[in-house]
Design a protein around this motif. Structure first.
Motif, mmCIF file in Angstrom:
data_model
loop_
_atom_site.group_PDB
_atom_site.id
_atom_site.type_symbol
_atom_site.label_atom_id
_atom_site.label_comp_id
_atom_site.label_asym_id
_atom_site.label_seq_id
_atom_site.Cartn_x
_atom_site.Cartn_y
_atom_site.Cartn_z
ATOM 1 N N LEU A 1 -25.419 45.785 92.782
ATOM 2 C CA LEU A 1 -26.196 46.975 93.128
ATOM 3 C C LEU A 1 -26.321 47.908 91.926
ATOM 4 C CD1 LEU A 1 -24.944 47.931 96.718
ATOM 5 C CD2 LEU A 1 -27.179 47.014 96.057
ATOM 6 N N LEU A 2 -25.247 48.035 91.169
ATOM 7 C CA LEU A 2 -25.269 48.875 89.969
ATOM 8 C C LEU A 2 -26.269 48.337 88.960
ATOM 9 C CD1 LEU A 2 -23.997 51.294 88.477
ATOM 10 C CD2 LEU A 2 -22.288 49.717 87.567
ATOM 11 N N ALA A 3 -26.347 47.022 88.829
ATOM 12 C CA ALA A 3 -27.315 46.412 87.917
ATOM 13 C C ALA A 3 -28.747 46.742 88.337
ATOM 14 C CB ALA A 3 -27.119 44.899 87.884
ATOM 15 N N LEU A 4 -29.016 46.661 89.647
ATOM 16 C CA LEU A 4 -30.352 46.969 90.157
ATOM 17 C C LEU A 4 -30.707 48.431 89.918
ATOM 18 C CD1 LEU A 4 -32.861 46.090 91.748
ATOM 19 C CD2 LEU A 4 -31.619 46.652 93.854
ATOM 20 N N VAL A 5 -29.761 49.315 90.199
ATOM 21 C CA VAL A 5 -30.001 50.745 90.001
ATOM 22 C C VAL A 5 -30.156 51.069 88.518
ATOM 23 C CG1 VAL A 5 -28.923 53.018 90.193
ATOM 24 C CG2 VAL A 5 -28.896 51.468 92.142
ATOM 25 N N PHE A 6 -29.353 50.433 87.675
ATOM 26 C CA PHE A 6 -29.394 50.657 86.231
ATOM 27 C C PHE A 6 -30.778 50.337 85.683
ATOM 28 C CE2 PHE A 6 -27.694 49.161 81.889
ATOM 29 C CZ PHE A 6 -27.821 50.431 81.365
ATOM 30 N N GLY A 7 -31.317 49.171 86.059
ATOM 31 C CA GLY A 7 -32.646 48.788 85.584
ATOM 32 C C GLY A 7 -33.740 49.686 86.127
ATOM 33 N N THR A 8 -33.663 50.014 87.417
ATOM 34 C CA THR A 8 -34.675 50.880 88.026
ATOM 35 C C THR A 8 -34.644 52.274 87.423
ATOM 36 O OG1 THR A 8 -34.428 49.650 90.099
ATOM 37 C CG2 THR A 8 -35.561 51.763 90.207
ATOM 38 N N MET A 9 -33.443 52.778 87.137
ATOM 39 C CA MET A 9 -33.297 54.106 86.550
ATOM 40 C C MET A 9 -33.983 54.172 85.190
ATOM 41 S SD MET A 9 -29.747 56.164 85.728
ATOM 42 C CE MET A 9 -29.141 54.865 84.638
ATOM 43 N N SER B 1 -27.382 57.617 92.557
ATOM 44 C CA SER B 1 -26.836 56.375 93.111
ATOM 45 C C SER B 1 -25.951 55.675 92.095
ATOM 46 C CB SER B 1 -27.977 55.442 93.532
ATOM 47 O OG SER B 1 -28.820 56.053 94.483
ATOM 48 N N TYR B 2 -26.366 55.737 90.845
ATOM 49 C CA TYR B 2 -25.629 55.124 89.747
ATOM 50 C C TYR B 2 -24.232 55.727 89.612
ATOM 51 C CZ TYR B 2 -24.536 54.264 84.794
ATOM 52 O OH TYR B 2 -23.929 53.927 83.628
ATOM 53 N N ILE B 3 -24.137 57.048 89.764
ATOM 54 C CA ILE B 3 -22.844 57.727 89.671
ATOM 55 C C ILE B 3 -21.922 57.265 90.798
ATOM 56 C CG2 ILE B 3 -21.707 59.963 89.900
ATOM 57 C CD1 ILE B 3 -24.158 61.188 88.488
ATOM 58 N N LEU B 4 -22.447 57.228 92.020
ATOM 59 C CA LEU B 4 -21.631 56.830 93.167
ATOM 60 C C LEU B 4 -21.197 55.371 93.054
ATOM 61 C CD1 LEU B 4 -23.678 58.598 95.998
ATOM 62 C CD2 LEU B 4 -21.587 59.397 94.873
ATOM 63 N N ASN C 1 -20.942 53.663 90.275
ATOM 64 C CA ASN C 1 -20.026 53.530 89.142
ATOM 65 C C ASN C 1 -18.599 53.874 89.560
ATOM 66 O OD1 ASN C 1 -19.981 52.672 86.474
ATOM 67 N ND2 ASN C 1 -21.516 54.156 85.848
ATOM 68 N N ARG C 2 -18.460 54.856 90.459
ATOM 69 C CA ARG C 2 -17.130 55.208 90.956
ATOM 70 C C ARG C 2 -16.521 54.035 91.719
ATOM 71 N NH1 ARG C 2 -18.480 61.263 93.348
ATOM 72 N NH2 ARG C 2 -18.725 62.327 91.326
ATOM 73 N N THR C 3 -17.342 53.405 92.553
ATOM 74 C CA THR C 3 -16.855 52.256 93.320
ATOM 75 C C THR C 3 -16.475 51.106 92.397
ATOM 76 O OG1 THR C 3 -18.268 52.860 95.194
ATOM 77 C CG2 THR C 3 -17.451 50.601 95.129
ATOM 78 N N VAL C 4 -17.348 50.816 91.436
ATOM 79 C CA VAL C 4 -17.072 49.737 90.487
ATOM 80 C C VAL C 4 -15.831 50.054 89.670
ATOM 81 C CG1 VAL C 4 -17.939 48.570 88.416
ATOM 82 C CG2 VAL C 4 -19.466 48.961 90.356
ATOM 83 N N GLY C 5 -15.700 51.316 89.256
ATOM 84 C CA GLY C 5 -14.548 51.713 88.464
ATOM 85 C C GLY C 5 -13.231 51.539 89.201
ATOM 86 N N ARG C 6 -13.258 51.721 90.524
ATOM 87 C CA ARG C 6 -12.033 51.551 91.321
ATOM 88 C C ARG C 6 -11.697 50.081 91.542
ATOM 89 N NH1 ARG C 6 -14.160 56.064 94.390
ATOM 90 N NH2 ARG C 6 -15.107 54.576 95.843
ATOM 91 N N ARG C 7 -12.725 49.239 91.549
ATOM 92 C CA ARG C 7 -12.501 47.835 91.916
ATOM 93 C C ARG C 7 -12.427 46.886 90.723
ATOM 94 N NH1 ARG C 7 -16.208 46.927 97.380
ATOM 95 N NH2 ARG C 7 -15.567 48.861 98.427
ATOM 96 N N VAL C 8 -13.004 47.296 89.595
ATOM 97 C CA VAL C 8 -13.033 46.417 88.422
ATOM 98 C C VAL C 8 -12.340 47.130 87.273
ATOM 99 C CG1 VAL C 8 -14.496 45.070 86.865
ATOM 100 C CG2 VAL C 8 -15.237 45.483 89.220
ATOM 101 N N ALA D 1 -14.009 48.777 81.599
ATOM 102 C CA ALA D 1 -15.471 48.844 81.585
ATOM 103 C C ALA D 1 -16.097 47.499 81.918
ATOM 104 C CB ALA D 1 -15.955 49.329 80.223
ATOM 105 N N GLN D 2 -15.301 46.578 82.471
ATOM 106 C CA GLN D 2 -15.826 45.236 82.760
ATOM 107 C C GLN D 2 -16.964 45.274 83.775
ATOM 108 O OE1 GLN D 2 -13.055 41.891 83.259
ATOM 109 N NE2 GLN D 2 -11.391 43.277 82.700
ATOM 110 N N GLY D 3 -16.839 46.142 84.778
ATOM 111 C CA GLY D 3 -17.882 46.217 85.797
ATOM 112 C C GLY D 3 -19.195 46.713 85.232
ATOM 113 N N ALA D 4 -19.125 47.762 84.403
ATOM 114 C CA ALA D 4 -20.340 48.289 83.782
ATOM 115 C C ALA D 4 -20.980 47.255 82.874
ATOM 116 C CB ALA D 4 -20.009 49.556 82.996
ATOM 117 N N ALA D 5 -20.165 46.520 82.129
ATOM 118 C CA ALA D 5 -20.692 45.494 81.235
ATOM 119 C C ALA D 5 -21.347 44.357 82.030
ATOM 120 C CB ALA D 5 -19.577 44.946 80.354
ATOM 121 N N ALA D 6 -20.708 43.964 83.121
ATOM 122 C CA ALA D 6 -21.279 42.908 83.959
ATOM 123 C C ALA D 6 -22.605 43.352 84.563
ATOM 124 C CB ALA D 6 -20.295 42.523 85.060
#
Length: 298
Positions: free
Chosen positions: A91-99, A174-177, A179-186, A189-194
Motif C-alpha cells: 500500500l505504501l508503494a502505491l501511495v508513494f507512486g501516486t503522491m 496516507s503515506y505518513i500513516l 509509514n508508521r505502520t510499516v515502521g512498527r512492523r519492518v 528502513a527496510q520497509g521504505a526501501a521495499a
C-alpha cells in the motif's frame, strides 16, 4: 516537497538531540537548509524535462533512482517479510507512486510553489486532526483560509491542477500513516526501501511506454535523474543526519518552511512568479503549522 520515505526515528543508541554540542546542532540546521533546497531544486530541475518526458516520465525515472538509493542504503531482506509486513509495504508503494505523480502533474499545471503548498496540507491535517487544543482549531481555520484564497474563482484558475495538488496532500497524509505502520512492523528502513522498489517496478511499463512514444533526449533524462537524486537520495540521507542533531520539534518546524522554499526556487529558477494573495496563502499555511508545533507540549 517531501517526496521521499520518511527516515526512521533515532534509536536508543543514538544520542538525543538535546545532548548534541552547539557545533552539532549548527551542522544539523545547515543540513536541514541544504536538504530543503535540494528537495525543491530537484523538483524544479525535474520540471525542465516535462516538455520531453512529461510529468509521468519524470516521475518514473525518479522512482527508479529513489529505489536504487534506498535499497542500497537499507538492503531489505524481502524473503523474510511476512504477509502482515507485506500488505502495508505494498500500500505504501502505491501511495508513494501516486503522491509523486499527482504532485509533479500539479507542478506542471500550477507551478512549484502552489503545488508544494497544497501538498503540505496532508501532514498539517494529520497533525491538527490528532489534537483537541483550541490553538490547533485556530491553526486549522488559518490554514483553511489560505486554501480558500488559493482556490478562489478566477478566469485563470486551473482547477484540475489544484485538485492534483490536493490529491498529493491526501496521498502524503496516507503515506505518513502507512509509514508508521510499516515502521512498527519492518525493522529500520527496510520497509521504505521495499516500497520504493515495488513502486519502481510498477512504473517500469510507464517508462517503457514514454520512451517508445517519444525517445527521450539525454538532457531530459539527466534532469529526471537529477530530480531523483536531489529530491530523494540527498534529502533522505540528510534527514538521517539531522534527526540525530536537532530536536524533533525543530525538525518539524523547519519542514513547514518547504512551501516557501518551493515558491522561491520556482520564482528564481523557473520564473514562476506569485502574486500577493498566493504569497499570503503560503504564509498562512506555513504559519498554521509553525504555530501548532511551537505551542505543542511534546
Amino acid at each position: 516537497m517531501r517526496t521521499r520515505p520518511a527516515p526512521p526515528a533515532p534509536t536508543r543508541a543514538t544520542p538525543p538531540a538535546a545532548s548534541e554540542p552547539a557545533g552539532g546542532r549548527l551542522a544539523g540546521v545547515a543540513t536541514m537548509v541544504g536538504s530543503g533546497l535540494s528537495n525543491q531544486t530537484g523538483a524544479a530541475i525535474g520540471s525542465l524535462a516535462f516538455p520531453v518526458l512529461g510529468p509521468v516520465g519524470v516521475v518514473a525515472v525518479r522512482q527508479y533512482v529513489a529505489a536504487l538509493a534506498l535499497i542500497a542504503v537499507a538492503r531489505p531482506r524481502l524473503r523474510s517479510f511476512t504477509w502482515a509486513q507485506w500488505w502495508p509495504v505494498m500500500l505504501l508503494a502505491l501511495v508513494f507512486g501516486t503522491m509523486n505523480l499527482s504532485l509533479y502533474s500539479a507542478i506542471d499545471r500550477v507551478g512549484l510553489g502552489l503545488a508544494v503548498t497544497l501538498e503540505f496540507l496532508g501532514p498539517l491535517t494529520i497533525a491538527l486532526a490528532s489534537s483537541r487544543r483550541r490553538v490547533d482549531v485556530g491553526c486549522a481555520v488559518i490554514a483553511a483560509a489560505g486554501v480558500v484564497t488559493l482556490m478562489r474563482p478566477r478566469p485563470s484558475t486551473d482547477y484540475p491542477g489544484l485538485a492534483l495538488g490536493l490529491l498529493a496532500a491526501g496521498c502524503w497524509a496516507s503515506y505518513i500513516l502507512l509509514n508508521r505502520t510499516v515502521g512498527r512492523r519492518v525493522p529500520g528502513a527496510q520497509g521504505a526501501a521495499a516500497a520504493a522498489g515495488i513502486s519502481a517496478v510498477m512504473f517500469l511499463p510507464v517508462g517503457v511506454a514514454v520512451a517508445v512514444r517519444q525517445p527521450p533526449t539525454a538532457a531530459a533524462v539527466a534532469c529526471a535523474v537529477a530530480a531523483g537524486i536531489l529530491s530523494s537520495a540527498v534529502p533522505y540521507l540528510a534527514d538521517l543526519f539531522t534527526l540525530r542533531r536537532v530536536p524533533p520539534r525543530a525538525f518539524g518546524l523547519f519542514m513547514s518552511v518547504n512551501p516557501v522554499l518551493a515558491a522561491l526556487v520556482g520564482w528564481v529558477g523557473l520564473g514562476q512568479g506569485l502574486g500577493g494573495p498566493e504569497w499570503a496563502s503560503i504564509g498562512a499555511i506555513v504559519a498554521a503549522n509553525s504555530l501548532s508545533i511551537v505551542t505543542s507540549r511534546g
